[in-house]
Design an enzyme around this catalytic site. Structure first.
Site, PDB file in Angstrom:
ATOM      1  N   GLU A 198      -9.424   3.966   2.479  1.00 45.89           N
ATOM      2  CA  GLU A 198      -8.977   4.020   1.089  1.00 45.89           C
ATOM      3  C   GLU A 198      -7.900   3.000   0.757  1.00 45.89           C
ATOM      4  OE1 GLU A 198      -5.573   5.328   2.946  1.00 45.89           O
ATOM      5  OE2 GLU A 198      -7.624   5.886   3.428  1.00 45.89           O
ATOM      6  N   ASP A 209       1.612   6.245   5.928  1.00 44.76           N
ATOM      7  CA  ASP A 209       0.578   5.387   5.347  1.00 44.76           C
ATOM      8  C   ASP A 209       1.058   4.695   4.069  1.00 44.76           C
ATOM      9  OD1 ASP A 209      -1.873   4.299   5.927  1.00 44.76           O
ATOM     10  OD2 ASP A 209      -3.008   5.713   4.715  1.00 44.76           O
ATOM     11  N   LYS A 211      -9.820  13.212   8.650  1.00 40.49           N
ATOM     12  CA  LYS A 211      -9.339  12.824   9.968  1.00 40.49           C
ATOM     13  C   LYS A 211      -9.208  14.060  10.864  1.00 40.49           C
ATOM     14  CE  LYS A 211      -6.242   9.134   8.258  1.00 40.49           C
ATOM     15  NZ  LYS A 211      -6.711   7.978   9.036  1.00 40.49           N
ATOM     16  N   ASP A 243      -2.454  10.510   4.023  1.00 45.20           N
ATOM     17  CA  ASP A 243      -3.879  10.213   4.133  1.00 45.20           C
ATOM     18  C   ASP A 243      -4.577  11.254   4.994  1.00 45.20           C
ATOM     19  OD1 ASP A 243      -6.370   9.061   4.176  1.00 45.20           O
ATOM     20  OD2 ASP A 243      -5.840   7.497   5.618  1.00 45.20           O
ATOM     21  N   ARG A 295      -7.583  -0.202   1.377  1.00 41.30           N
ATOM     22  CA  ARG A 295      -8.064  -1.470   0.826  1.00 41.30           C
ATOM     23  C   ARG A 295      -8.566  -1.303  -0.610  1.00 41.30           C
ATOM     24  NH1 ARG A 295     -12.198  -2.110   5.606  1.00 41.30           N
ATOM     25  NH2 ARG A 295     -10.480  -0.920   6.521  1.00 41.30           N
ATOM     26  N   LYS A 323       0.841  -1.203   0.000  1.00 42.38           N
ATOM     27  CA  LYS A 323       0.000   0.000   0.000  1.00 42.38           C
ATOM     28  C   LYS A 323       0.874   1.250   0.000  1.00 42.38           C
ATOM     29  CE  LYS A 323      -3.027   2.569   3.166  1.00 42.38           C
ATOM     30  NZ  LYS A 323      -3.630   2.554   4.515  1.00 42.38           N
ATOM     31  N   ASP A 371     -12.046   7.350   4.307  1.00 38.95           N
ATOM     32  CA  ASP A 371     -10.823   7.101   5.080  1.00 38.95           C
ATOM     33  C   ASP A 371     -10.453   5.622   5.094  1.00 38.95           C
ATOM     34  OD1 ASP A 371      -8.624   7.835   6.559  1.00 38.95           O
ATOM     35  OD2 ASP A 371      -9.662   7.792   8.492  1.00 38.95           O
TER      36      ASP A 371
END
Length: 462
Positions: A315, A254, A243, A236, A317, A231, A313
């Site tokens: 995102e 991230d 967030k 993010d 996956r 990933k 949030d």
């Protein structure tokens, strides 16, 4: 800032030879029974030194100059296998060697090397640390290989997002491929839609730097096919489901899954393992603008499954789903994905113990065995079929954010599993990619997790 360079990082080891000072690594029993070099023993008695865990006592010579050091391993050295990492931060600058220690040379050196890591790219002056001599009975090439992979992962995670956005991550990926003469290709921006990667495009389209899919191929056809997917969300914000500031502070990490698979790929290629290797890194910055993807949107993924966006949030996956679908089309013998995916994994196991998910019992056993062998902590969590219903959506095939807040790490893994249908063996790692507080083998910050264990497992299989 100049592009990040991972090659030719300064070594924490003494490669010049010459005079080095001795380190006597001891337990309290060594001190109590006098099983220490006489001069060091006398000084320890005068100083009241007990050999406590991680303690250091500098030993002067008759001329008053520094003559060596005592390093305490505590009563049970096996409880802190990489305790020698503290030496890299406690010893004064100079060249050293370990004279005696109830540990293998490889374990001493790897611990020391891991603890020597510094992220000083943004420091006006980089501090010079001590160096340790590599003894003849150590596997120097393997130790340096492991450290290079770990340091690459740490460096990439530690870089701030203004210098490690999608463009910079691609540059680092290309540099890694070029160093090992691997084939690298990139699908970027609107081309993602043309090549059928709609979820990667949706997540990253609001950023000034276009989303992309990075691909690396290395090795020979006919060898065992191993595919790594990481990933690569370089920052993010949470998207429109933004967030709070407290949750956004560490979101430069991230892309920790991407950093870790790149570190693992380095180890594999450097060791010249007999593997037909593919590395896939979907890269996006989850930003906010007028064209950001929205809660309630529905997208058809590469595999054909439709996904309802119930939280922007969740995102990670989404971009993994498209990359896993591509990997699955190639039907590798082993498919490994790594991601800083869920807070639920941290609630369950904390920051230091990454969970992994697989239906392959032999693979799970091999990973657990390797984890213990190299002291790279892992813990298996179940792909519990009873929670499959939670990832179903009313008007789409899947939801990216099940309601209820229960078993979040498991439902995320089950979501990813829907995109792996042909691969012989698949495992998902939900890593944190960060060490919150200093440990002997880590000064804190970006961290490589699981890749030493995975490499050990792959290396054993040839």
């Amino acid at each position: 800032m100049a592009p990040y360079q991972f090659i030719d990082r300064p070594t924490p080891f003494n490669t010049k030879g010459g005079k080095t000072l001795p380190i006597f690594a001891v337990t309290p029993a060594h001190i109590e029974t006098g099983m220490v070099e006489p001069v060091a023993y006398e000084w320890a008695k005068k100083a009241g030194y007990k050999g406590d865990t991680g303690s250091l006592l500098l030993v002067p010579g008759e001329d008053g100059l520094l003559a060596g050091a005592l390093f305490g391993l505590g009563k049970n050295p096996s409880d802190a296998p990489y305790l020698t990492g503290r030496l890299a931060r406690l010893l004064p600058q100079g060249d050293w060697h370990v004279e005696t220690a109830p540990l293998t040379a490889n374990r001493i050196l790897l611990g020391y090397g891991l603890g020597s890591y510094r992220f000083d790219v943004y420091k006006s002056e980089a501090a010079l640390g001590p160096t340790l001599m590599i003894p003849a009975d150590a596997d120097a090439a393997r130790i340096k290989r492991l450290l290079a992979g770990v340091f690459l992962a740490r460096d990439l995670i530690n870089m701030p997002a203004n210098d490690m956005g999608p463009d910079a991550l691609e540059n680092a990926f290309r540099a890694l491929g070029a160093h090992y003469k691997a084939d690298v290709s990139v699908i970027r921006g609107e081309a993602l839609l043309q090549e059928n990667f709609p979820l990667i495009h949706a997540v990253g389209r609001a950023s000034e730097q276009a989303p992309r899919l990075l691909k690396m191929r290395w090795g020979k056809k006919g060898h065992r096919k191993v595919t790594l997917v990481g990933k690569g969300v370089t920052f993010d914000t949470g998207g429109l489901d933004i967030k709070p500031s407290s949750s956004m502070a560490l979101m430069k990490k991230d892309m920790g899954g991407a950093a870790n698979v790149m570190g693992l790929a380095l180890m594999i290629m450097d060791a010249k393992l007999k593997i037909d290797l593919t590395v896939l890194v979907p890269v996006a910055e989850n930003s906010i603008s007028g064209n950001a993807f929205r809660p309630g949107d529905i997208y058809r993924s590469r595999s054909g499954l439709t996904v309802q966006i119930d939280n922007t949030d969740a995102e990670g996956r989404l971009i993994l789903a498209d990359a896993l679908a591509l990997a699955d089309e190639d039907e590798p013998d082993l498919l490994i994905d790594m991601a800083t995916l869920t807070g639920a994994a941290r609630v369950a196991l904390g920051p230091d113990l990454p969970p992994f998910f697989t239906d392959d019992e032999d693979l799970a056993h091999a990973l657990s065995e390797a984890s213990l062998e190299v002291d790279d902590p892992l813990w298996r969590l179940p792909l519990y079929k009873g929670y499959e219903k939670d990832i179903n959506a009313k008007i789409a095939d899947l939801t990216n954010a099940p309601s209820g807040g229960m078993a979040g790490a498991i439902t995320a893994a089950l979501f990813l599993k829907r995109f792996v249908t042909r691969t012989k063996s698949w495992v998902h790692f939900d890593i944190y990619g960060w060490t919150p507080t200093e440990r002997p083998h880590s000064p804190g910050g970006g961290e490589a997790q699981a890749i030493r264990a995975i490499f050990d497992m792959l290396e054993r299989k040839g």
